[in-house]
Enzyme design. Sequence first.
Site, PDB file in Angstrom:
ATOM      1  N   VAL A  19       0.827  -1.208   0.000  1.00 24.77           N
ATOM      2  CA  VAL A  19       0.000   0.000   0.000  1.00 24.77           C
ATOM      3  C   VAL A  19       0.859   1.255   0.000  1.00 24.77           C
ATOM      4  O   VAL A  19       0.653   2.174  -0.807  1.00 24.77           O
ATOM      5  CB  VAL A  19      -0.940   0.003   1.224  1.00 24.77           C
ATOM      6  CG1 VAL A  19      -1.714   1.314   1.310  1.00 24.77           C
ATOM      7  CG2 VAL A  19      -1.891  -1.177   1.158  1.00 24.77           C
ATOM      8  N   ASP A  37      10.177   3.410   6.531  1.00 23.27           N
ATOM      9  CA  ASP A  37       9.887   2.047   6.962  1.00 23.27           C
ATOM     10  C   ASP A  37      10.917   1.652   8.007  1.00 23.27           C
ATOM     11  O   ASP A  37      12.091   2.055   7.917  1.00 23.27           O
ATOM     12  CB  ASP A  37       9.941   1.082   5.770  1.00 23.27           C
ATOM     13  CG  ASP A  37       9.191  -0.220   6.028  1.00 23.27           C
ATOM     14  OD1 ASP A  37       8.109  -0.398   5.445  1.00 23.27           O
ATOM     15  OD2 ASP A  37       9.687  -1.052   6.813  1.00 23.27           O
ATOM     16  N   THR A 123      -6.531  -0.696   7.413  1.00 20.59           N
ATOM     17  CA  THR A 123      -7.895  -1.173   7.648  1.00 20.59           C
ATOM     18  C   THR A 123      -8.124  -1.395   9.139  1.00 20.59           C
ATOM     19  O   THR A 123      -7.352  -2.086   9.804  1.00 20.59           O
ATOM     20  CB  THR A 123      -8.134  -2.495   6.895  1.00 20.59           C
ATOM     21  OG1 THR A 123      -7.912  -2.275   5.504  1.00 20.59           O
ATOM     22  CG2 THR A 123      -9.545  -3.000   7.116  1.00 20.59           C
ATOM     23  N   CYS A 263      -6.452  -9.109   3.243  1.00 24.03           N
ATOM     24  CA  CYS A 263      -7.701  -8.332   3.238  1.00 24.03           C
ATOM     25  C   CYS A 263      -8.931  -9.193   3.480  1.00 24.03           C
ATOM     26  O   CYS A 263      -9.519  -9.156   4.549  1.00 24.03           O
ATOM     27  CB  CYS A 263      -7.841  -7.574   1.915  1.00 24.03           C
ATOM     28  SG  CYS A 263      -6.601  -6.275   1.710  1.00 24.03           S
TER      29      CYS A 263
END
Length: 427
Positions: A19, A37, A123, A263
């Site tokens: 993403v 990161d 999410t 997901c």
Amino acid sequence: MKTPLPTQFTLAIIGLGYVGLPLAVAFGRNHPTIGFDIDAARIGELQSGQDRTLEIETSELTAASHLTFSAEVEALRRANVFIVTVPTPIDGHKRPDLGPLIAASRTLATVLQPGSVVIYESTVYPGATEEICVPLLEQGSGLRLHRDLFVGYSPERINPGDKSNRLESICKVTSGSTPEVADFVDALYRRIISVGTHKASSIRVAEAAKVIENTQRDVNIALINELALIFHKLGIDTEEVLKAAGTKWNFLPFRPGLVGGHCIGVDPYYLTHKAMEVGYHPEMILAGRRLNDNMGSYVVERVTRLMTQRKIHVVDSRILVMGLTFKENCPDLRNTRVVDIVRELQELHSEVEVWDPWASSQQAQKEYGFPLIDSPEPGRYDAIILAVAHRQFVALGVEAIRRFGKPKHILFDVKYLLPAEQVDGRL
């Protein structure tokens, strides 16, 4: 006194996986952007122009002339707009694991300045951004929401391995903690999203919209998986039934199979967790999850039954599993349910070898405790399971795949890769 929203900004993308990296590259073409990161090796690879996820080409990294990479938290002090794209997995008990999100929020809190905007893409269940993340940002920074700290949410919609539906060509849902912040977040994403955006009325609506996208797909696939179980007992080919039903204009083209990935196999548990927290037990969603999570066991049951019928001993048999990633033509091993097939066969004392030209053997060993083979040995296997529809497997064709088997073997097709008459069994 309220601090105004930024008029000039430097972006920082927190987390450079499937993403975050496309997002960093898209913004980095025209805007000062820091790709951050905690994995220093990942940063080194990106600085040399290599993306292990295979989502971004070297030429695309080079074209993002305003993008820099760093694993140093101090580098984030140059930014005033932060986009968080860290993973939100589930734990061993299938409960939301907000550890990466909490860690990212605490890290950000140490570098925020008055007027900073933090946008979450990870999410979560409805309410998590404002209930979990915002207090951490406030506590660690001394800033206060709506006064000198602003928060938005824009759920990611990346589809790993999909070269047609890219970040810029997928409508982006946006939201903010106030109407003013929502306008800022929406305008920010419209700089890179060519097909436009959809501004939700609140962060909670945007969070809920994301979590139901994959929940809907999960429930639909569970229905088709259950139909496949029924049709097998009735002696009817599921693919034939679905093709016949698909002649009606409004029949949805779902197919049975293993449901893994970061997901579809994960997001429903975030919604059910929140539902139970507010006193509602979600029956359909959890039933679909149970059914989909058990499909690996069903495949093993079918394969071993076929072996027994052919008088092939399961114990000490050699079985080739073709594919380990959660989907075709993609190196992503996160939450792959192929591993359920491998582990259950190993429990039956079969010798299982896994071949996947897309996946990293080192990562498979680290994540799941077994390496991958470089290539199968012809004439070696008592059973062959086509678990992932990689294009290399499609190109082989049935004759080449059959040559991996012993003179008497089973070929089971999980992915409907081959015609029914060319395999011994399929879902």
